[in-house]
Design a protein around this motif. Structure first.
Motif, PDB file in Angstrom:
ATOM      1  N   TYR A  71      47.260 -18.006   8.528  1.00 61.48           N
ATOM      2  CA  TYR A  71      46.777 -16.915   9.369  1.00 61.48           C
ATOM      3  C   TYR A  71      45.592 -16.219   8.708  1.00 61.48           C
ATOM      4  N   VAL A  72      44.510 -16.063   9.467  1.00 63.69           N
ATOM      5  CA  VAL A  72      43.282 -15.463   8.945  1.00 63.69           C
ATOM      6  C   VAL A  72      42.862 -14.313   9.849  1.00 63.69           C
ATOM      7  N   ILE A  73      42.559 -13.187   9.239  1.00 64.67           N
ATOM      8  CA  ILE A  73      42.064 -12.020   9.965  1.00 64.67           C
ATOM      9  C   ILE A  73      40.544 -12.121  10.048  1.00 64.67           C
ATOM     10  N   ASP A  74      40.013 -11.938  11.262  1.00 64.10           N
ATOM     11  CA  ASP A  74      38.566 -11.940  11.464  1.00 64.10           C
ATOM     12  C   ASP A  74      38.231 -10.719  12.319  1.00 64.10           C
ATOM     13  N   ILE A  75      37.792  -9.650  11.656  1.00 66.13           N
ATOM     14  CA  ILE A  75      37.510  -8.408  12.382  1.00 66.13           C
ATOM     15  C   ILE A  75      36.065  -7.982  12.161  1.00 66.13           C
ATOM     16  N   ASP A  76      35.610  -7.150  13.082  1.00 68.66           N
ATOM     17  CA  ASP A  76      34.239  -6.650  13.016  1.00 68.66           C
ATOM     18  C   ASP A  76      34.076  -5.615  11.905  1.00 68.66           C
ATOM     19  N   ASP A  77      32.834  -5.441  11.490  1.00 69.56           N
ATOM     20  CA  ASP A  77      32.524  -4.430  10.473  1.00 69.56           C
ATOM     21  C   ASP A  77      32.934  -3.038  10.924  1.00 69.56           C
ATOM     22  N   SER A  78      32.881  -2.784  12.236  1.00 65.85           N
ATOM     23  CA  SER A  78      33.250  -1.457  12.740  1.00 65.85           C
ATOM     24  C   SER A  78      34.723  -1.159  12.465  1.00 65.85           C
ATOM     25  N   GLU A  79      35.570  -2.189  12.512  1.00 63.43           N
ATOM     26  CA  GLU A  79      36.993  -2.001  12.215  1.00 63.43           C
ATOM     27  C   GLU A  79      37.184  -1.694  10.728  1.00 63.43           C
ATOM     28  N   ILE A  80      36.404  -2.367   9.902  1.00 66.28           N
ATOM     29  CA  ILE A  80      36.459  -2.139   8.453  1.00 66.28           C
ATOM     30  C   ILE A  80      36.050  -0.700   8.152  1.00 66.28           C
ATOM     31  N   GLU A  81      35.044  -0.203   8.881  1.00 66.56           N
ATOM     32  CA  GLU A  81      34.591   1.183   8.688  1.00 66.56           C
ATOM     33  C   GLU A  81      35.658   2.180   9.104  1.00 66.56           C
ATOM     34  N   VAL A  82      36.318   1.948  10.249  1.00 66.29           N
ATOM     35  CA  VAL A  82      37.355   2.866  10.724  1.00 66.29           C
ATOM     36  C   VAL A  82      38.471   2.991   9.692  1.00 66.29           C
ATOM     37  N   LEU A  83      38.852   1.860   9.112  1.00 66.86           N
ATOM     38  CA  LEU A  83      39.928   1.858   8.125  1.00 66.86           C
ATOM     39  C   LEU A  83      39.445   2.191   6.708  1.00 66.86           C
ATOM     40  N   GLU A  84      38.117   2.277   6.541  1.00 68.48           N
ATOM     41  CA  GLU A  84      37.515   2.566   5.245  1.00 68.48           C
ATOM     42  C   GLU A  84      37.982   1.571   4.176  1.00 68.48           C
ATOM     43  N   ILE A  85      37.948   0.286   4.535  1.00 68.44           N
ATOM     44  CA  ILE A  85      38.415  -0.768   3.627  1.00 68.44           C
ATOM     45  C   ILE A  85      37.360  -1.033   2.560  1.00 68.44           C
ATOM     46  N   LYS A  86      37.787  -0.919   1.324  1.00 63.95           N
ATOM     47  CA  LYS A  86      36.926  -1.245   0.187  1.00 63.95           C
ATOM     48  C   LYS A  86      37.451  -2.474  -0.554  1.00 63.95           C
ATOM     49  N   ASP A  87      38.770  -2.662  -0.516  1.00 67.39           N
ATOM     50  CA  ASP A  87      39.412  -3.775  -1.201  1.00 67.39           C
ATOM     51  C   ASP A  87      40.378  -4.446  -0.229  1.00 67.39           C
ATOM     52  N   THR A  88      40.040  -5.651   0.243  1.00 69.95           N
ATOM     53  CA  THR A  88      40.875  -6.325   1.241  1.00 69.95           C
ATOM     54  C   THR A  88      42.266  -6.655   0.699  1.00 69.95           C
ATOM     55  N   ALA A  89      42.413  -6.743  -0.602  1.00 64.87           N
ATOM     56  CA  ALA A  89      43.725  -7.010  -1.192  1.00 64.87           C
ATOM     57  C   ALA A  89      44.687  -5.841  -0.973  1.00 64.87           C
ATOM     58  N   LYS A  90      44.155  -4.676  -0.640  1.00 66.71           N
ATOM     59  CA  LYS A  90      44.984  -3.485  -0.430  1.00 66.71           C
ATOM     60  C   LYS A  90      45.290  -3.242   1.048  1.00 66.71           C
ATOM     61  N   VAL A  91      45.011  -4.246   1.882  1.00 65.72           N
ATOM     62  CA  VAL A  91      45.277  -4.113   3.314  1.00 65.72           C
ATOM     63  C   VAL A  91      46.556  -4.876   3.648  1.00 65.72           C
ATOM     64  N   ASN A  92      47.530  -4.147   4.191  1.00 66.88           N
ATOM     65  CA  ASN A  92      48.771  -4.768   4.642  1.00 66.88           C
ATOM     66  C   ASN A  92      48.575  -5.224   6.086  1.00 66.88           C
ATOM     67  N   ILE A  93      49.055  -6.422   6.377  1.00 66.79           N
ATOM     68  CA  ILE A  93      48.864  -7.028   7.690  1.00 66.79           C
ATOM     69  C   ILE A  93      50.230  -7.229   8.335  1.00 66.79           C
TER      70      ILE A  93
END
Length: 149
Positions: A71-93
């Protein structure tokens, strides 16, 4: 903080673990605060996304990689901005699971994962425009085979 829930009774939650969904969840946009409750039975792969603003609301969730290893997550940069993601390893899916009466027909929504940034406790359910993941992925038969039963 005490939370009087429909499914778990009264539970004690740590306010620092409350996840903010600035846009809510589709269909529940007015509910902004949730907490993840993990199963005490470590053999069960399910957790719950428990509403704090609406304690009678709880979604069964599962890490989609447990049922679809590639399973691979493919999201837009705008979603990354909303969540303020700096480290993808710290994102729970998580995927929201629908549990019908006939458990063999349980499904997971792979098209719209719930992402939670553990760095700042911000969450969002995102609809992936790319890829061909289904909204209703029947996983119980394959999951039981993988688990050996």
């Amino acid at each position: 903080m005490k939370l009087h829930t429909k499914y778990f009774g009264t539970i004690e939650i740590d306010e620092k673990n409350i996840i903010d969904f600035p846009e809510g969840i589709p269909g529940f946009e007015q509910i902004k605060k949730f907490i993840v409750i993990h199963s005490e039975d470590e053999t069960l792969p399910f957790s719950w996304l428990q509403g704090v603003d609406m304690p009678e609301l709880a979604f069964v969730i599962i890490d989609p990689r447990l049922i679809t290893p590639n399973y691979v997550i493919d999201i837009d940069d705008s979603e990354i901005e909303v969540l303020e993601i700096k480290d993808t390893a710290k994102v729970n899916i998580y995927s929201i699971v629908v549990v019908p009466e006939e458990l063999a027909k349980m499904t997971a929504n792979l098209k719209a994962p719930v992402l939670i940034n553990a760095d700042n406790n911000k969450g969002k359910q995102v609809v992936m425009e790319k890829g061909d993941y289904p909204i209703k992925y029947y996983f119980m038969e394959q999951f039981q085979q993988k688990a050996g039963g």
